[in-house]
Design a protein around this motif. Structure first.
Motif, PDB file in Angstrom:
ATOM      1  N   TYR A   1     -25.516  37.252  11.199  1.00  0.00           N
ATOM      2  CA  TYR A   1     -24.712  38.158  11.598  1.00  0.00           C
ATOM      3  C   TYR A   1     -24.862  39.782  11.525  1.00  0.00           C
ATOM      4  N   PRO A   2     -24.386  40.662  12.203  1.00  0.00           N
ATOM      5  CA  PRO A   2     -24.770  42.054  11.746  1.00  0.00           C
ATOM      6  C   PRO A   2     -24.575  42.533  10.708  1.00  0.00           C
ATOM      7  N   LEU A   3     -25.178  43.557  10.120  1.00  0.00           N
ATOM      8  CA  LEU A   3     -24.733  44.117   8.957  1.00  0.00           C
ATOM      9  C   LEU A   3     -23.294  44.736   9.109  1.00  0.00           C
ATOM     10  N   MET A   4     -22.615  44.428   7.972  1.00  0.00           N
ATOM     11  CA  MET A   4     -21.229  44.831   8.020  1.00  0.00           C
ATOM     12  C   MET A   4     -21.129  45.899   6.640  1.00  0.00           C
ATOM     13  N   TYR A   5     -20.444  47.015   6.777  1.00  0.00           N
ATOM     14  CA  TYR A   5     -20.419  48.066   5.888  1.00  0.00           C
ATOM     15  C   TYR A   5     -19.268  48.922   5.912  1.00  0.00           C
ATOM     16  N   TYR A   6     -18.376  49.254   4.981  1.00  0.00           N
ATOM     17  CA  TYR A   6     -17.274  50.078   4.856  1.00  0.00           C
ATOM     18  C   TYR A   6     -17.645  51.330   4.862  1.00  0.00           C
ATOM     19  N   SER A   7     -17.199  52.184   5.823  1.00  0.00           N
ATOM     20  CA  SER A   7     -17.607  53.579   5.823  1.00  0.00           C
ATOM     21  C   SER A   7     -16.701  54.478   5.186  1.00  0.00           C
ATOM     22  N   ALA A   8     -17.067  55.411   4.255  1.00  0.00           N
ATOM     23  CA  ALA A   8     -16.436  56.338   3.573  1.00  0.00           C
ATOM     24  C   ALA A   8     -15.993  57.472   4.455  1.00  0.00           C
ATOM     25  N   ARG A   9     -16.596  57.571   5.500  1.00  0.00           N
ATOM     26  CA  ARG A   9     -15.867  58.674   6.447  1.00  0.00           C
ATOM     27  C   ARG A   9     -15.057  58.216   7.306  1.00  0.00           C
ATOM     28  N   LEU A  10     -15.315  57.105   8.087  1.00  0.00           N
ATOM     29  CA  LEU A  10     -14.409  56.471   9.188  1.00  0.00           C
ATOM     30  C   LEU A  10     -13.443  55.477   8.409  1.00  0.00           C
ATOM     31  N   LYS A  11     -13.361  55.221   7.104  1.00  0.00           N
ATOM     32  CA  LYS A  11     -12.371  54.692   6.625  1.00  0.00           C
ATOM     33  C   LYS A  11     -11.964  53.029   7.301  1.00  0.00           C
ATOM     34  N   GLU A  12     -12.967  52.699   7.729  1.00  0.00           N
ATOM     35  CA  GLU A  12     -13.172  51.266   8.315  1.00  0.00           C
ATOM     36  C   GLU A  12     -14.560  50.500   8.200  1.00  0.00           C
ATOM     37  N   LEU A  13     -14.346  49.186   8.554  1.00  0.00           N
ATOM     38  CA  LEU A  13     -15.650  48.559   8.251  1.00  0.00           C
ATOM     39  C   LEU A  13     -16.251  48.490   9.672  1.00  0.00           C
ATOM     40  N   CYS A  14     -17.693  49.000   9.559  1.00  0.00           N
ATOM     41  CA  CYS A  14     -18.532  48.978  10.598  1.00  0.00           C
ATOM     42  C   CYS A  14     -19.827  47.916  10.896  1.00  0.00           C
ATOM     43  N   MET A  15     -20.010  47.695  12.196  1.00  0.00           N
ATOM     44  CA  MET A  15     -20.972  46.625  12.305  1.00  0.00           C
ATOM     45  C   MET A  15     -22.260  47.464  12.966  1.00  0.00           C
ATOM     46  N   ILE A  16     -23.228  46.961  12.078  1.00  0.00           N
ATOM     47  CA  ILE A  16     -24.619  47.583  12.686  1.00  0.00           C
ATOM     48  C   ILE A  16     -25.497  46.466  12.703  1.00  0.00           C
ATOM     49  N   ASP A  17     -26.128  46.675  14.162  1.00  0.00           N
ATOM     50  CA  ASP A  17     -27.111  45.634  14.663  1.00  0.00           C
ATOM     51  C   ASP A  17     -27.997  46.330  15.551  1.00  0.00           C
ATOM     52  N   PHE A  18     -28.934  47.206  15.221  1.00  0.00           N
ATOM     53  CA  PHE A  18     -29.753  47.904  15.980  1.00  0.00           C
ATOM     54  C   PHE A  18     -30.738  47.095  17.013  1.00  0.00           C
ATOM     55  N   ARG A  19     -30.727  45.680  16.511  1.00  0.00           N
ATOM     56  CA  ARG A  19     -31.816  44.884  17.247  1.00  0.00           C
ATOM     57  C   ARG A  19     -31.236  44.561  18.617  1.00  0.00           C
ATOM     58  N   THR A  20     -29.914  44.458  18.670  1.00  0.00           N
ATOM     59  CA  THR A  20     -29.126  43.989  19.904  1.00  0.00           C
ATOM     60  C   THR A  20     -28.624  45.267  20.457  1.00  0.00           C
ATOM     61  N   HIS A  21     -28.247  46.137  19.667  1.00  0.00           N
ATOM     62  CA  HIS A  21     -27.608  47.556  20.205  1.00  0.00           C
ATOM     63  C   HIS A  21     -28.502  48.552  19.707  1.00  0.00           C
ATOM     64  N   PRO A  22     -29.631  49.072  20.342  1.00  0.00           N
ATOM     65  CA  PRO A  22     -30.501  50.026  19.718  1.00  0.00           C
ATOM     66  C   PRO A  22     -29.796  51.384  19.692  1.00  0.00           C
ATOM     67  N   ASP A  23     -29.005  51.668  20.584  1.00  0.00           N
ATOM     68  CA  ASP A  23     -28.335  52.994  20.692  1.00  0.00           C
ATOM     69  C   ASP A  23     -27.058  53.436  20.041  1.00  0.00           C
ATOM     70  N   PHE A  24     -26.448  52.432  19.534  1.00  0.00           N
ATOM     71  CA  PHE A  24     -25.078  52.707  19.067  1.00  0.00           C
ATOM     72  C   PHE A  24     -24.678  51.776  17.832  1.00  0.00           C
ATOM     73  N   PHE A  25     -23.779  51.828  16.873  1.00  0.00           N
ATOM     74  CA  PHE A  25     -23.027  50.781  16.061  1.00  0.00           C
ATOM     75  C   PHE A  25     -21.806  51.158  16.448  1.00  0.00           C
ATOM     76  N   SER A  26     -20.932  50.420  15.730  1.00  0.00           N
ATOM     77  CA  SER A  26     -19.432  50.225  16.177  1.00  0.00           C
ATOM     78  C   SER A  26     -18.468  49.906  14.847  1.00  0.00           C
ATOM     79  N   ASP A  27     -17.366  50.260  14.825  1.00  0.00           N
ATOM     80  CA  ASP A  27     -16.324  49.726  13.958  1.00  0.00           C
ATOM     81  C   ASP A  27     -15.650  48.564  14.282  1.00  0.00           C
ATOM     82  N   ILE A  28     -14.945  47.912  13.683  1.00  0.00           N
ATOM     83  CA  ILE A  28     -14.279  46.687  14.036  1.00  0.00           C
ATOM     84  C   ILE A  28     -13.166  46.901  14.974  1.00  0.00           C
ATOM     85  N   LYS A  29     -12.817  48.227  15.289  1.00  0.00           N
ATOM     86  CA  LYS A  29     -11.738  48.101  16.307  1.00  0.00           C
ATOM     87  C   LYS A  29     -12.498  48.682  17.685  1.00  0.00           C
ATOM     88  N   GLY A  30     -13.831  48.419  17.796  1.00  0.00           N
ATOM     89  CA  GLY A  30     -14.627  48.597  19.020  1.00  0.00           C
ATOM     90  C   GLY A  30     -14.890  49.982  19.269  1.00  0.00           C
TER      91      GLY A  30
END
Length: 410
Positions: free
Chosen positions: A37-66
């Protein structure tokens, strides 16, 4: 003739059993893929869970809302995860949500914890080491003895292997005085000097009461936590964190999981994690905590639930579910194998024979193989031909291969 038939059946059964392990294992090696699974981490700035997987998506990461964010914004949008890098760059904010930020505080409030079902299944050490909780020179040192806790508590000198009767009796009398009922069901601690301080052991007595045991100035400290008044305790993991906020993680038999905190009055308080019911025998738990938020992931064979929790209250702020990735092996196994054997299990660390059941779809192939067996073994007796067809219908490919090996001409 009777014994010959029995020998034939025994050899076919054994060959099928071996094939039920070897054939699915080879098929899995050819078709299986990583299910990470991608690394999941709650952002203190975005106030939302983020999905980080730079192996699959090297140029960006996203939050759970897309919503997508450039990789260049990774450090600044996840400041508590990347605090060291921001400190080196000189771009770390002085405060976040009214909380002053400095590396010492961040290190003290950092929580990293992982639980796997194997942790409970592995044999527990039959002895413990009780350090002095208030060492004179402020450094934890080995006491020179170890203790066992079964029908009574016994301290044994590590050098001479003799029982320290005076110390044993002193602790035994104090535990009985405080209401500890022997024999003990279990006790959990952290017998290592590589920790900031000593909190001893948490012990579950015969009545399911959880007691706190430690040694202070050479004398026993025993206290009933009374957590069992509202919680049926299944397991405990000691975690002497730097900020001394809590003692460790506790698991209940009804799916509860949380931490044991100390109260202002010197008591004990169970603060439950606001997550779905947790099964210690099947689920994995991962916690990444910081000054403001905890990211909690619960994984089982079906998928992963991730939660963003408020650090102070452990109440849920955000949640996200990811089903397990379906790979080629999942589809292949449904159609090829009604059952299989393996030497390993995701829920157990021990080498053993584990039985895995498939789906009804595999019996469609079994039926075709059984019909082919009627033609393949047409030169044998009707009874033998009927046995072969029934055996293949039940066992599938492993049984078919076993009977091919045992053909008369072979």
């Amino acid at each position: 003739m009777k014994y010959k038939n029995l020998i034939f059946i025994a050899i076919v059964a054994f060959t099928t059993l071996v094939g039920s392990w070897v054939i699915p294992s080879l098929a899995q090696k050819m078709t299986d893929e990583s299910k990470g699974y991608p690394l999941m981490y709650y952002s203190a700035r975005l106030k939302e869970l983020c999905m980080i997987d730079f192996r699959t998506h090297p140029d960006f990461f996203s939050d759970i809302k897309g919503n997508r964010y450039a990789r260049a914004d990774y450090d600044s949008l996840l400041p508590l995860l990347n605090a060291r890098q921001l400190m080196l760059d000189g771009t770390m904010p002085d405060s976040i949500d009214g909380h002053a930020i400095d590396m010492k505080t961040l290190r003290m409030t950092q929580v990293m914890f992982r639980y796997r079902p194997q942790d409970m299944q592995m044999p527990q050490p039959p002895m413990g080491v009780l350090f002095e909780a208030m060492p004179k020179r402020g450094k934890l040192t080995l006491p020179g003895d170890y203790f066992t806790l079964t029908d009574r508590i016994t301290f044994t000198d590590a050098e001479t292997n003799t029982t320290d009767e005076k110390k044993s009796n002193r602790f035994q009398e104090e535990m009985q005085k405080k209401g500890f009922a022997f024999p003990a069901q279990g006790y959990w601690g952290n017998p290592s000097t590589r920790k900031p301080y000593e909190e001893g052991y948490f012990c579950l007595d015969a009545h399911g009461e959880l007691f706190h045991l430690k040694m202070v100035n050479g004398r026993p400290f025993v206290k009933n936590t009374h957590l069992s008044d509202s919680l049926d305790i299944r397991w405990f993991v000691m975690s002497e964190v730097s900020d001394k906020r809590f003692y460790g993680f506790v698991f209940g038999r009804e799916g509860e999981v949380g931490i044991i905190e100390s109260t202002a009055e010197g008591g004990y308080f169970f603060r439950r994690l606001d997550i779905r019911p947790f099964c210690p025998e099947k689920d994995q738990l991962t916690i990444l905590g910081n000054l403001l938020y905890w990211t909690v992931s619960v994984t089982d064979s079906q998928g992963m639930d991730t939660y963003g929790l408020d650090t102070e209250t452990l109440s849920c702020l955000s949640s996200y579910y990811q089903p397990v990735k379906q790979v080629m092996w999942d589809s292949v196994s449904e159609w090829l194998f009604p059952f299989s054997l393996s030497l390993q299990s995701e829920e157990n660390a021990f080498i053993n024979l584990y039985w895995h059941t498939g789906t009804w779809k595999a019996f469609l192939l079994n039926a075709l193989l059984a019909l082919s067996a009627l033609l393949l073994f047409r030169r044998t007796s009707p009874a033998r031909r009927g046995f072969c067809a029934g055996w293949i219908l039940l066992t599938g490919i492993p049984g078919w291969v076993a009977l091919l090996i045992m053909k008369k001409e072979n």
